[in-house]
Scaffold this motif. Sequence first.
Motif, PDB file in Angstrom:
ATOM      1  N   LEU A 511       0.833  -1.209   0.000  1.00 25.90           N
ATOM      2  CA  LEU A 511       0.000   0.000   0.000  1.00 25.90           C
ATOM      3  C   LEU A 511       0.862   1.252   0.000  1.00 25.90           C
ATOM      4  O   LEU A 511       0.634   2.178  -0.783  1.00 25.90           O
ATOM      5  CB  LEU A 511      -0.911  -0.008   1.229  1.00 25.90           C
ATOM      6  N   THR A 512       1.867   1.283   0.877  1.00 25.65           N
ATOM      7  CA  THR A 512       2.736   2.461   0.958  1.00 25.65           C
ATOM      8  C   THR A 512       3.540   2.640  -0.326  1.00 25.65           C
ATOM      9  O   THR A 512       3.612   3.744  -0.885  1.00 25.65           O
ATOM     10  CB  THR A 512       3.685   2.334   2.154  1.00 25.65           C
ATOM     11  N   THR A 515       1.109   3.521  -3.377  1.00 27.04           N
ATOM     12  CA  THR A 515       0.509   4.846  -3.248  1.00 27.04           C
ATOM     13  C   THR A 515       1.545   5.944  -3.455  1.00 27.04           C
ATOM     14  O   THR A 515       1.291   6.926  -4.162  1.00 27.04           O
ATOM     15  CB  THR A 515      -0.152   5.003  -1.867  1.00 27.04           C
ATOM     16  N   CYS A 516       2.707   5.795  -2.845  1.00 30.49           N
ATOM     17  CA  CYS A 516       3.758   6.807  -3.022  1.00 30.49           C
ATOM     18  C   CYS A 516       4.199   6.882  -4.475  1.00 30.49           C
ATOM     19  O   CYS A 516       4.443   7.974  -5.003  1.00 30.49           O
ATOM     20  CB  CYS A 516       4.948   6.489  -2.122  1.00 30.49           C
ATOM     21  N   LEU A 519       1.444   8.690  -6.426  1.00 29.20           N
ATOM     22  CA  LEU A 519       1.351  10.106  -6.071  1.00 29.20           C
ATOM     23  C   LEU A 519       2.535  10.919  -6.578  1.00 29.20           C
ATOM     24  O   LEU A 519       2.380  12.089  -6.955  1.00 29.20           O
ATOM     25  CB  LEU A 519       1.245  10.259  -4.551  1.00 29.20           C
ATOM     26  N   LEU A 726      -3.996   9.005 -10.246  1.00 25.55           N
ATOM     27  CA  LEU A 726      -4.535   8.478  -8.996  1.00 25.55           C
ATOM     28  C   LEU A 726      -5.875   7.809  -9.238  1.00 25.55           C
ATOM     29  O   LEU A 726      -6.184   6.763  -8.642  1.00 25.55           O
ATOM     30  CB  LEU A 726      -4.674   9.616  -7.974  1.00 25.55           C
ATOM     31  N   GLY A 730      -6.591   4.093  -8.603  1.00 22.93           N
ATOM     32  CA  GLY A 730      -7.312   4.190  -7.335  1.00 22.93           C
ATOM     33  C   GLY A 730      -7.912   2.876  -6.888  1.00 22.93           C
ATOM     34  O   GLY A 730      -7.925   2.551  -5.689  1.00 22.93           O
ATOM     35  N   LEU A 733      -5.247   0.725  -5.341  1.00 18.75           N
ATOM     36  CA  LEU A 733      -4.901   1.221  -4.007  1.00 18.75           C
ATOM     37  C   LEU A 733      -6.008   0.905  -3.007  1.00 18.75           C
ATOM     38  O   LEU A 733      -5.729   0.527  -1.862  1.00 18.75           O
ATOM     39  CB  LEU A 733      -4.658   2.733  -4.068  1.00 18.75           C
ATOM     40  N   VAL A 818      -0.113   9.560   3.567  1.00 15.44           N
ATOM     41  CA  VAL A 818      -0.064   8.128   3.248  1.00 15.44           C
ATOM     42  C   VAL A 818       0.268   7.319   4.496  1.00 15.44           C
ATOM     43  O   VAL A 818      -0.402   6.332   4.824  1.00 15.44           O
ATOM     44  CB  VAL A 818       0.974   7.864   2.139  1.00 15.44           C
TER      45      VAL A 818
END
Length: 850
Positions: A511-512, A515-516, A519, A726, A730, A733, A818
């Motif tokens: 997830l981290t 997402t990073c 983004l 995103l 999405g 994520l 995040v």
Amino acid sequence: MMLRYALQTVRDRKAGFLGAFVALLCAAALVTACGTLLETGLRGKIGTERYAATPVLVSADQNVHETTVKEKKGGRTKTKHKAKPVAERAWLPAATVDAVRAVPGVERAVPELTFQAVPLVKAPGTPVPSYGHAWTSAALTPFTLTEGRAPQNGGEIVVDRALAARAGLKAGSELAVQSTGEPGTYRVSGVATTDRGDLARQSALFFSDDEAQRLAARDGQVSAVGVLPAPGVGAAELAARVERALQGTTAHVATGDDRGPVEFLDAAGARVKLVSMGGAMGGTSLLVAILVVVGTFALSVQQRYRELALLRAIAATPGQLRRMIGREALLVGLAAGVAGALAGLPLAAWLHGRFVDSGVVPVTLERTAGVFPMCAGVAASLLGAWAAARITGRRIARIRPAEALAEAAVERGRPGWIRSGLGVLLLAGGAVLVVVLASLRTEPASTPVTFLAVVVLAGAVSLLGPLLVRGATALLAGPLRLAGPGGHLATANLRGNATRMASAVTPLALLTGMTCTVLFITPTLGDAARAQARDGIRAQWVLAAQGPGVTREAAERVRRTPGVTAATEIVHTSVRVGLTKYAAQGVTPAGLTRTWDPAVTGGSLDGFGEGSAAVSELAADQLGLRPGSPLKLTLGDGTPVTLTVSAVYARGLGFGDLTLPHGLVAAHADNPLADGVLVAAEPGSGTGREQLAAAVRAFPGVQVLSAADADAARAERQDAGAEINLLAMGLVLAFTAIAVVNTLAMSTAERFREFAMLRLAGAKRRQVLRMLRTEALAVVLIGTALGSGIALAVLTAFSVGMTGVASPAVLPVAYAAVVGVAGVLALAATALPGRVALRVPPVAVATAKG
């Protein structure tokens, strides 16, 4: 017999299989949604509006073609034909109309002109694209007058009924229109509509034939030819005759649903984009789903070690256990797959709607909801469940009965060598992908590798998780003990149950990391492009338009303003060299070096003009170009040209890969108006915003921006691009976030016996909860640290490849958000099940059977 046991187990252990069911359901929904987007790109219908009454439509070929012949062994050859679409509308020679008119069975051949025509009037509702046409082509829909009369001279216009209603127009009204040249004011001579109702996806403005020809600025060309058959002649038969008559030309004959892509070029182009996007999202989703589902099943099987050990102890064979676990997985996978496939359809509709709202997909491309994506979702669920069960149940099914009981009592001290070896291989594979990523210099090539690297490295974390958790626990042991008895218990649990903790660390790291990456990938590229643009723009002022663009007369007015030394008009497009697509800009050559500095590294911009081209270092390397080299390319409308390279420059990110003469690009673009005008003023002349604004006051929508304001506008467009990325990722994520909650909730809920033993040993309820919170914080810290490391490595490699420097853009507020969201999810998913488990009296748990 094992099928009966599997059914009984699923029936009696609904709560135990709930986590696996949720993971598989989300995976099936995700695959179905992405598959629906992919199918829409492949088979989505583009319905026609303007050509509804035109059975046969002739248009220009919208593709660039390339044929390659490869020599094979034995003297044989292999021929490949490839085609790629061009960016602008391709036009036909006007002589095509006569050729079509001469075909037997043609009652009428109607020349069509389609060009930009934007009404400069405020109207309520959602704006739709607006196009101009000659009144003679109204028969292709057909349009009939409901009010007034047809345009009889260059100063009159007919508008469609929907536009008239929105803008409050009627016969006799005046309407300002911005077309391909200077804005003009026309008298509305009539209002027209179709027998099928108002146009829903566009506005139509009809001019006199001569005025339409002038505005289209395409002498001797037509955008299409509508063919109306004679009575008794079928559309298919007539289309075949027209094709034979036009054989050897670039004309394309369309009937039925094939007419829509001719009318709506943006929808036809969106198909390609949607196929690419759906494929990338689907592939990433499938990899993430497999990773998450395997982790979830691993935890599910681990929680059943005692039960499976007892089955081994009463003489169940390894094959029987494998079949039982596999059939359980198939039962859960089938139920979750069907439910997920059904849930994926509204999810796909929502995602398609968001893409339409954001402008990524035009409304003219209708969503397709077929059975194939649903079947793919069910198949992915079944395959993922079966594979996960086979992988995770492999060890418990193969060990001896006595060892199985021991395994159930105490977690293994270290993972098996096969798991560790596969983890090392994935880690090495991820490192190779990172190295490859650092060498990729184009966004289409680097983007899929970027997300693949994240998933592969997260897979390595999954397999090496127990070792990583033990290593991290050794580092965190000191700080954790400061939390008191809860910290001591948390440290012991992290060490003794590293496999269970690793199952929670993996989705957090994924997830981290994902997402990073999503983004920060756009800011990494966008910030570098903006920095190059800032450094390369010498002009103090920029003319920008809120409408279609800045006209040539507006630029001339600025050039004539006292104190202005140069005004460079810029129009953007894309061209193809061979089949490779390149972003290009057209610039006016007069005073170019006073407003623009692309950091020339070879050749010179002196004398840049007709027949010249400047290329970026990337394009020069890819195409083998240097100053003086000939450059053969295909312009946006399919016109081939050969130019001479006059300069090579370094700031390709900021200004595109190819820079061409403005007149050449504008003459072959659907919108020839300038996207912006760079204005340089003599220092100390006193020429500023007020003087420039006065010069363009007569041109609606044109505004004067400082260089800083223009940079801020570019930043806003960059943010919009980040939002689209995103949105595209999405769902992945969201699925990963659900996996985090699901895994942690499963891991916590099954520990009710452990909590009961702690309570009976004297631990208070709040001490157990403090232990859970400390464990959750440690898991969050380990997971986010690993995910951040993955994202940093991948983004750094992406930055090196795309910008030439190791400088990924990391937004502190976004990164903190995040980590904060990951922490909240982990704490909530741990605390809530923990509180529920602690409500049961410990004595009741200790004395309960099973």
